[in-house]
Design an enzyme around this catalytic site. Structure first.
Site, PDB file in Angstrom:
ATOM      1  N   ASN A  13      12.388 -15.586  -3.854  1.00  0.00           N
ATOM      2  CA  ASN A  13      13.002 -16.411  -4.742  1.00  0.00           C
ATOM      3  C   ASN A  13      14.785 -16.512  -4.307  1.00  0.00           C
ATOM      4  O   ASN A  13      15.603 -15.420  -4.292  1.00  0.00           O
ATOM      5  CB  ASN A  13      13.102 -15.369  -6.119  1.00  0.00           C
ATOM      6  CG  ASN A  13      13.666 -15.987  -7.240  1.00  0.00           C
ATOM      7  OD1 ASN A  13      14.781 -17.003  -7.263  1.00  0.00           O
ATOM      8  ND2 ASN A  13      13.261 -15.659  -8.404  1.00  0.00           N
ATOM      9  N   LYS A  16      17.417 -15.376  -6.972  1.00  0.00           N
ATOM     10  CA  LYS A  16      17.728 -13.931  -6.831  1.00  0.00           C
ATOM     11  C   LYS A  16      18.728 -13.624  -5.597  1.00  0.00           C
ATOM     12  O   LYS A  16      19.668 -12.997  -5.903  1.00  0.00           O
ATOM     13  CB  LYS A  16      16.600 -13.349  -6.715  1.00  0.00           C
ATOM     14  CG  LYS A  16      15.843 -12.977  -7.978  1.00  0.00           C
ATOM     15  CD  LYS A  16      14.412 -11.635  -7.659  1.00  0.00           C
ATOM     16  CE  LYS A  16      13.754 -11.417  -8.881  1.00  0.00           C
ATOM     17  NZ  LYS A  16      12.726 -10.499  -8.343  1.00  0.00           N
ATOM     18  N   GLU A  40       1.901  -8.104  -4.282  1.00  0.00           N
ATOM     19  CA  GLU A  40       2.536  -7.293  -5.617  1.00  0.00           C
ATOM     20  C   GLU A  40       1.480  -6.432  -6.259  1.00  0.00           C
ATOM     21  O   GLU A  40       0.325  -6.997  -6.420  1.00  0.00           O
ATOM     22  CB  GLU A  40       3.051  -8.050  -6.519  1.00  0.00           C
ATOM     23  CG  GLU A  40       3.805  -7.662  -7.673  1.00  0.00           C
ATOM     24  CD  GLU A  40       4.574  -8.396  -8.568  1.00  0.00           C
ATOM     25  OE1 GLU A  40       5.264  -9.185  -7.774  1.00  0.00           O
ATOM     26  OE2 GLU A  40       4.892  -8.337  -9.629  1.00  0.00           O
ATOM     27  N   ASP A  69      12.554  -5.960  -8.196  1.00  0.00           N
ATOM     28  CA  ASP A  69      11.599  -6.260  -9.160  1.00  0.00           C
ATOM     29  C   ASP A  69      12.290  -6.424 -10.433  1.00  0.00           C
ATOM     30  O   ASP A  69      12.895  -5.193 -10.898  1.00  0.00           O
ATOM     31  CB  ASP A  69      10.373  -5.313  -9.034  1.00  0.00           C
ATOM     32  CG  ASP A  69       9.078  -6.125  -9.189  1.00  0.00           C
ATOM     33  OD1 ASP A  69       8.758  -6.719  -8.566  1.00  0.00           O
ATOM     34  OD2 ASP A  69       8.551  -6.057 -10.650  1.00  0.00           O
ATOM     35  N   TYR A 143      14.032 -16.621 -17.002  1.00  0.00           N
ATOM     36  CA  TYR A 143      14.257 -16.530 -18.551  1.00  0.00           C
ATOM     37  C   TYR A 143      15.921 -16.692 -18.787  1.00  0.00           C
ATOM     38  O   TYR A 143      16.217 -16.593 -20.033  1.00  0.00           O
ATOM     39  CB  TYR A 143      13.812 -15.004 -18.809  1.00  0.00           C
ATOM     40  CG  TYR A 143      12.390 -14.979 -18.850  1.00  0.00           C
ATOM     41  CD1 TYR A 143      11.453 -15.412 -19.430  1.00  0.00           C
ATOM     42  CD2 TYR A 143      11.814 -14.030 -17.449  1.00  0.00           C
ATOM     43  CE1 TYR A 143      10.128 -15.043 -19.463  1.00  0.00           C
ATOM     44  CE2 TYR A 143      10.467 -14.059 -17.528  1.00  0.00           C
ATOM     45  CZ  TYR A 143       9.705 -14.486 -18.302  1.00  0.00           C
ATOM     46  OH  TYR A 143       8.398 -14.261 -18.324  1.00  0.00           O
TER      47      TYR A 143
HETATM   48  P1  IMP Z   1      10.149 -10.858 -10.627  1.00  0.00           P
HETATM   49  O1  IMP Z   1      11.084  -9.401  -9.989  1.00  0.00           O
HETATM   50  O2  IMP Z   1      10.384 -11.982  -9.413  1.00  0.00           O
HETATM   51  O3  IMP Z   1       8.607 -10.334 -10.587  1.00  0.00           O
HETATM   52  O4  IMP Z   1      10.568 -11.226 -11.906  1.00  0.00           O
HETATM   53  C1  IMP Z   1       9.858 -11.321 -13.043  1.00  0.00           C
HETATM   54  C2  IMP Z   1      10.141 -12.430 -13.924  1.00  0.00           C
HETATM   55  O5  IMP Z   1      11.439 -12.593 -14.314  1.00  0.00           O
HETATM   56  C3  IMP Z   1       9.999 -13.768 -12.923  1.00  0.00           C
HETATM   57  O6  IMP Z   1       9.719 -14.856 -13.526  1.00  0.00           O
HETATM   58  C4  IMP Z   1      11.687 -14.190 -12.714  1.00  0.00           C
HETATM   59  O7  IMP Z   1      11.794 -15.522 -12.568  1.00  0.00           O
HETATM   60  C5  IMP Z   1      12.368 -13.723 -13.868  1.00  0.00           C
HETATM   61  N1  IMP Z   1      13.629 -13.347 -13.546  1.00  0.00           N
HETATM   62  C6  IMP Z   1      14.083 -12.330 -13.019  1.00  0.00           C
HETATM   63  N2  IMP Z   1      15.554 -12.210 -12.910  1.00  0.00           N
HETATM   64  C7  IMP Z   1      15.918 -13.178 -13.681  1.00  0.00           C
HETATM   65  C8  IMP Z   1      17.237 -13.408 -14.095  1.00  0.00           C
HETATM   66  O8  IMP Z   1      18.381 -12.833 -13.854  1.00  0.00           O
HETATM   67  N3  IMP Z   1      17.254 -14.534 -14.897  1.00  0.00           N
HETATM   68  C9  IMP Z   1      16.173 -15.301 -15.344  1.00  0.00           C
HETATM   69  N4  IMP Z   1      14.950 -14.857 -15.054  1.00  0.00           N
HETATM   70  C10 IMP Z   1      14.919 -13.887 -14.297  1.00  0.00           C
END
Ligand code: IMP
Length: 182
Positions: A13, A16, A40, A69, A143
């Site tokens: 990502n 991030k 994952e 995460d 989000y």
């Molecule tokens: P993961 O850590 O990539 O599994 O994140 C979980 C979900 O939350 C994913 O759909 C990410 O795009 C979203 N997400 C994580 N951090 C943020 C943020 O700071 N803003 C918006 N969405 C986030």
């Protein structure tokens, strides 16, 4: 000249990574990007997911590495989507989340940063408390267009200072203070 980094951020990502890099710059840590897809595990615990990913990332890279995460926990949905936030975003998206909610809109965004080097593994957690907006506002990623942090009237997507108040900032700040003390 090749750039030398203090440590790497393993993720697929880009959003991030960019935020993490900017945040850690404030603490004088030069973060490199280890772009990769990590497996994952299915777990109710973000910490277990992050730790598993950090171990994999270190095995691949053999250099100090962090992974992150995250999960969006909505109170009135008993914490859903939580550890399933990524899957839920891909399937029903922000529109789908808004359709599930009525009056009660309290939520929190949780971040776990998991660090791994050849001697140690350590995790840092943090959360931003807030509410889910009534509609999609702003053009941010994930989000961001539906999450309004407490004490603000704008979504993360609209805030210019997201990096000073986000779940990511708070977890990375904890990490940075441990990194310098250890
Ligand atoms: P993961 O850590 O990539 O599994 O994140 C979980 C979900 O939350 C994913 O759909 C990410 O795009 C979203 N997400 C994580 N951090 C943020 C943020 O700071 N803003 C918006 N969405 C986030």
């Amino acid at each position: 000249m090749p750039q030398s980094f203090d440590l790497f951020f393993a993720s697929s990502n880009n959003h991030k990574f960019k935020e993490a890099k900017k945040i850690l710059e404030e603490f004088s840590i030069n973060l490199g990007f280890f772009r990769c897809n990590l497996e994952e595990i299915q777990s109710d615990s973000l910490k277990e997911i992050a730790k598993y990913k950090a171990t994999q990332a270190f095995e691949k890279l053999r250099k100090p590495v962090i992974v992150e995460d995250d999960g969006l926990f909505i109170d009135s949905l008993n914490g859903f989507p939580g550890p399933y936030s990524s899957y839920v975003f891909k399937t029903i998206g922000n529109k789908g989340i808004l359709n599930l909610l009525k009056q009660k809109r309290k939520a929190s965004f949780v971040s776990i940063i998991s660090y791994h080097d050849k001697n140690s593994q350590k995790s840092f957690d943090s959360k931003s408390i807030g509410t889910i907006s009534k509609k999609i506002i702003g053009k941010g990623w994930g989000y961001d267009p539906i999450f309004i942090p407490s004490n603000y009237k704008k979504t993360f997507a609209q805030l210019k200072n997201k990096n000073e108040v986000s779940h990511r900032f708070k977890a990375l700040k904890k990490f940075a203070s441990w990194y310098f003390d250890s």
